[in-house]
Scaffold this active site. Structure first.
Site, PDB file in Angstrom:
ATOM      1  CG  ASN A 153     -29.774  34.106  12.840  1.00 20.35           C
ATOM      2  OD1 ASN A 153     -29.332  34.744  11.890  1.00 20.35           O
ATOM      3  ND2 ASN A 153     -30.414  34.692  13.844  1.00 20.35           N
TER       4      ASN A 153
ATOM      5  CB  CYS B  98     -32.371  33.237  16.519  1.00 23.37           C
ATOM      6  SG  CYS B  98     -30.654  33.497  16.936  1.00 23.37           S
ATOM      7  CG  HIS B  99     -32.553  37.083  21.422  1.00 15.64           C
ATOM      8  ND1 HIS B  99     -31.920  37.708  20.356  1.00 15.64           N
ATOM      9  CD2 HIS B  99     -33.327  38.025  22.005  1.00 15.64           C
ATOM     10  CE1 HIS B  99     -32.297  38.976  20.314  1.00 15.64           C
ATOM     11  NE2 HIS B  99     -33.158  39.186  21.297  1.00 15.64           N
TER      12      HIS B  99
ATOM     13  CE1 TYR C 281     -36.662  27.145  18.255  1.00 19.69           C
ATOM     14  CE2 TYR C 281     -37.808  26.808  20.328  1.00 19.69           C
ATOM     15  CZ  TYR C 281     -36.656  27.111  19.636  1.00 19.69           C
ATOM     16  OH  TYR C 281     -35.500  27.370  20.331  1.00 19.69           O
TER      17      TYR C 281
ATOM     18  CD  GLU D  56     -35.106  41.812  22.707  1.00 18.67           C
ATOM     19  OE1 GLU D  56     -36.233  41.333  22.471  1.00 18.67           O
ATOM     20  OE2 GLU D  56     -34.170  41.780  21.880  1.00 18.67           O
TER      21      GLU D  56
END
Length: 184
Positions: A141, A149-150, A118, A176
């Site tokens: 978002n 945003c993950h 962040y 991912e």
């Protein structure tokens, strides 16, 4: 309210299944405008009502819309591990100011398989003390998954929060390759 807003634009929507539950995809003439988690029943109805209020037009279910068809195809390919980037026009009209600036940086600067803190994201947009504000931007978002945003995590190694729930965030990060798949 009719099916065309003040600007004459249409809002169309569909729901697609995913590994993290049903996702509502909504689009305007400009592009994909909203992705909503857990989009069944009352959640879907509340999301459509919010969209109608915000955009001044009643969303119309239109799964055959070319943009929604392409968005659904790309979402399915992403969850199948066959797509790493979304190539869709985006309508940013549901977000503005600092939040839009942060989400643009996230979308363009944090690739598939990477994460950012962040505070790091706050520094990237020239606001080094704004880590909490970045957290609020992530919560606002309107295009989660597509605007990833993950991929924003706590600097101390914590996973951070997530509008779709922490289990969904873990699944996305595992997809991912950032986190191991849960054992059970």
């Amino acid at each position: 309210m009719d099916s065309q807003g003040q600007s004459g634009q249409r809002v169309v929507w569909t729901v697609v299944g995913s590994d993290i539950g049903p996702l509502l995809l909504a689009a305007t003439d400009e592009g994909l405008v909203n992705v909503v988690f857990h989009a069944s029943g009352a959640v879907r109805e509340r999301a459509l009502h919010r969209l109608a209020d915000r955009l001044g037009t009643e969303p119309v279910e239109a799964p055959a819309s070319p943009l929604l068809s392409e968005a659904a195809s790309q979402v399915e390919a992403y969850f199948a591990g066959a797509r790493k980037d979304f190539e869709l026009p985006l309508d940013w009209s549901l977000i503005s100011g600092f939040n839009r600036q942060v989400l643009h940086e996230l979308a363009s600067g944090v690739p598939y398989g990477a994460v950012v803190g962040y505070g790091d994201l706050a520094r990237r947009v020239g606001q080094p003390g704004a880590a909490q504000a970045v957290g609020l931007a992530m919560g606002a978002n309107p295009l989660p998954v597509v605007v990833p945003c993950h991929r924003v995590v706590e600097s101390g190694g914590g996973i951070g929060g997530f509008g779709g729930g922490l289990e969904a965030k873990r699944k996305l990060l595992a997809l991912e390759g950032v986190l191991p798949e849960p054992l059970f």
